[in-house]
Design a protein around this motif. Structure first.
Motif, PDB file in Angstrom:
ATOM      1  N   ILE A  22       1.547  -1.646  -0.270  1.00 59.64           N
ATOM      2  CA  ILE A  22      -0.267   0.578  -0.234  1.00 59.64           C
ATOM      3  C   ILE A  22       0.816   1.215  -0.075  1.00 59.64           C
ATOM      4  CG2 ILE A  22      -1.732   1.822   1.220  1.00 59.64           C
ATOM      5  CD1 ILE A  22      -2.609  -1.334   2.161  1.00 59.64           C
ATOM      6  N   TYR A  23       1.738   1.241   1.055  1.00 58.74           N
ATOM      7  CA  TYR A  23       2.584   1.689   0.764  1.00 58.74           C
ATOM      8  C   TYR A  23       3.059   2.985  -0.442  1.00 58.74           C
ATOM      9  CZ  TYR A  23       6.174   5.598   1.706  1.00 58.74           C
ATOM     10  OH  TYR A  23       6.814   6.645   2.167  1.00 58.74           O
ATOM     11  N   TYR A  51      -8.836  -0.924   4.794  1.00 51.59           N
ATOM     12  CA  TYR A  51      -8.581   0.545   5.498  1.00 51.59           C
ATOM     13  C   TYR A  51      -8.043   0.660   6.554  1.00 51.59           C
ATOM     14  CZ  TYR A  51     -12.193   3.839   8.167  1.00 51.59           C
ATOM     15  OH  TYR A  51     -12.576   4.593   9.055  1.00 51.59           O
ATOM     16  N   ARG A  52      -7.845  -0.630   7.152  1.00 47.58           N
ATOM     17  CA  ARG A  52      -6.927  -0.315   8.764  1.00 47.58           C
ATOM     18  C   ARG A  52      -5.492   0.175   8.192  1.00 47.58           C
ATOM     19  NH1 ARG A  52      -8.865  -5.962  11.557  1.00 47.58           N
ATOM     20  NH2 ARG A  52     -11.497  -5.114  12.548  1.00 47.58           N
ATOM     21  N   THR A  53      -5.463  -0.441   7.242  1.00 41.49           N
ATOM     22  CA  THR A  53      -4.205   0.202   7.323  1.00 41.49           C
ATOM     23  C   THR A  53      -3.660   1.625   6.829  1.00 41.49           C
ATOM     24  OG1 THR A  53      -3.196  -2.384   5.958  1.00 41.49           O
ATOM     25  CG2 THR A  53      -2.069  -0.074   5.538  1.00 41.49           C
ATOM     26  N   ILE A  54      -5.035   2.266   5.832  1.00 46.45           N
ATOM     27  CA  ILE A  54      -4.594   3.455   5.582  1.00 46.45           C
ATOM     28  C   ILE A  54      -5.434   4.293   7.073  1.00 46.45           C
ATOM     29  CG2 ILE A  54      -6.410   5.309   4.507  1.00 46.45           C
ATOM     30  CD1 ILE A  54      -3.886   4.129   2.811  1.00 46.45           C
ATOM     31  N   LYS A  55      -5.710   3.722   8.187  1.00 43.32           N
ATOM     32  CA  LYS A  55      -6.283   4.457   8.937  1.00 43.32           C
ATOM     33  C   LYS A  55      -4.740   5.005  10.360  1.00 43.32           C
ATOM     34  CE  LYS A  55      -9.706   6.564   8.688  1.00 43.32           C
ATOM     35  NZ  LYS A  55      -9.897   7.910   8.412  1.00 43.32           N
ATOM     36  N   THR A  56      -3.857   3.268  10.207  1.00 46.20           N
ATOM     37  CA  THR A  56      -3.045   3.261  10.631  1.00 46.20           C
ATOM     38  C   THR A  56      -1.817   4.897  10.041  1.00 46.20           C
ATOM     39  OG1 THR A  56      -3.313   0.606  11.018  1.00 46.20           O
ATOM     40  CG2 THR A  56      -0.923   1.757  11.320  1.00 46.20           C
ATOM     41  N   PHE A  57      -2.152   4.571   9.054  1.00 41.07           N
ATOM     42  CA  PHE A  57      -1.298   5.406   8.680  1.00 41.07           C
ATOM     43  C   PHE A  57      -1.069   6.823   8.579  1.00 41.07           C
ATOM     44  CE2 PHE A  57       0.355   3.016   4.219  1.00 41.07           C
ATOM     45  CZ  PHE A  57       1.289   1.368   4.854  1.00 41.07           C
ATOM     46  N   THR A  70     -15.314  17.084  -3.500  1.00 35.20           N
ATOM     47  CA  THR A  70     -16.111  16.229  -4.125  1.00 35.20           C
ATOM     48  C   THR A  70     -16.827  15.008  -3.043  1.00 35.20           C
ATOM     49  OG1 THR A  70     -14.392  14.124  -4.017  1.00 35.20           O
ATOM     50  CG2 THR A  70     -14.189  15.945  -6.346  1.00 35.20           C
ATOM     51  N   GLY A  71     -16.988  15.258  -2.031  1.00 34.08           N
ATOM     52  CA  GLY A  71     -17.851  14.022  -1.320  1.00 34.08           C
ATOM     53  C   GLY A  71     -16.938  13.321  -0.794  1.00 34.08           C
ATOM     54  N   ILE A  72     -16.018  13.023  -1.797  1.00 32.08           N
ATOM     55  CA  ILE A  72     -14.695  11.136  -1.346  1.00 32.08           C
ATOM     56  C   ILE A  72     -13.337  11.723  -0.968  1.00 32.08           C
ATOM     57  CG2 ILE A  72     -13.634   9.662  -2.979  1.00 32.08           C
ATOM     58  CD1 ILE A  72     -16.312   9.814  -5.121  1.00 32.08           C
ATOM     59  N   THR A  73     -13.370  10.620   0.496  1.00 28.51           N
ATOM     60  CA  THR A  73     -11.723  11.407   0.643  1.00 28.51           C
ATOM     61  C   THR A  73     -10.656  10.839   0.205  1.00 28.51           C
ATOM     62  OG1 THR A  73     -13.457  11.222   3.368  1.00 28.51           O
ATOM     63  CG2 THR A  73     -10.488  10.978   2.936  1.00 28.51           C
ATOM     64  N   LYS A  74      -9.664  12.022   0.248  1.00 30.11           N
ATOM     65  CA  LYS A  74      -9.318  10.933  -0.731  1.00 30.11           C
ATOM     66  C   LYS A  74      -6.771  11.418   0.461  1.00 30.11           C
ATOM     67  CE  LYS A  74     -10.616  12.348  -5.569  1.00 30.11           C
ATOM     68  NZ  LYS A  74     -10.221  13.554  -6.456  1.00 30.11           N
ATOM     69  N   TYR A  75      -6.120   9.960  -0.135  1.00 34.27           N
ATOM     70  CA  TYR A  75      -5.714  10.274   0.343  1.00 34.27           C
ATOM     71  C   TYR A  75      -3.944  10.617  -0.296  1.00 34.27           C
ATOM     72  CZ  TYR A  75      -8.713   7.949   3.802  1.00 34.27           C
ATOM     73  OH  TYR A  75      -9.959   7.792   4.353  1.00 34.27           O
ATOM     74  N   ALA A  76      -3.104  11.103   0.478  1.00 31.90           N
ATOM     75  CA  ALA A  76      -1.420  11.073   0.007  1.00 31.90           C
ATOM     76  C   ALA A  76      -0.772  11.059   1.097  1.00 31.90           C
ATOM     77  CB  ALA A  76      -1.171  12.773  -0.819  1.00 31.90           C
TER      78      ALA A  76
END
Length: 138
Positions: A22-23, A51-57, A70-76
């Motif tokens: 994922i990273y 989901y848990r990996t993104i939350k942990t990150f 946009t109403g959709i959460t994005k991650y970077a």
């Protein structure tokens, strides 16, 4: 430059194959990604694990959430050394109205905004909307 394994270990995150994948996926994408993007990239993976990996990150300042309207959460991915501190680490985001991609403009910092006494800032989000360099052809 530290490896992904060293970064995770320095934040007391157990290194697993999925976390590494994922990273690397996040690092390869120039634009911010949605949870659906991650799910599509790892179709055979358990959705809860992703989901848990993104939350942990996120909890360990490896990624940050972007609300681009946009109403959709994005991650970077966060920059190296980022602590997602409201006083030092906030940067501009750009959302392209044409291709719908959102990118971090980390070289453009958001100035510290003083709020009135009694108010407590918890998050600042500045998104510029327009046409990105790929779509504008420049």
């Amino acid at each position: 430059m530290e490896t992904i394994e060293q970064l995770l270990e320095s934040k007391d995150i157990r290194v697993t194959a999925m976390r590494l994948l994922i990273y690397k996926f996040l690092a390869e994408n120039k634009a911010a990604v949605t949870l659906s993007n991650i799910e599509n990239a790892f179709e055979k993976a358990d959705r809860t694990t992703l989901y848990r990996t993104i939350k942990t990150f996120e909890e360990n300042d490896i990624v940050h959430q972007i609300d681009d309207g946009t109403g959709i959460t994005k991650y970077a991915l966060c920059e190296q050394g980022c602590s997602c501190d409201i006083k030092t680490d906030l940067h501009l985001h750009f959302h392209c109205n044409n291709c719908n991609e959102t990118v971090c403009l980390t070289e453009h910092k958001i100035p510290q905004i003083k709020v009135p006494d009694g108010f407590v800032s918890e998050n600042v989000n500045l998104v510029v909307k327009g046409i990105c360099d790929k779509c504008s052809g420049q």
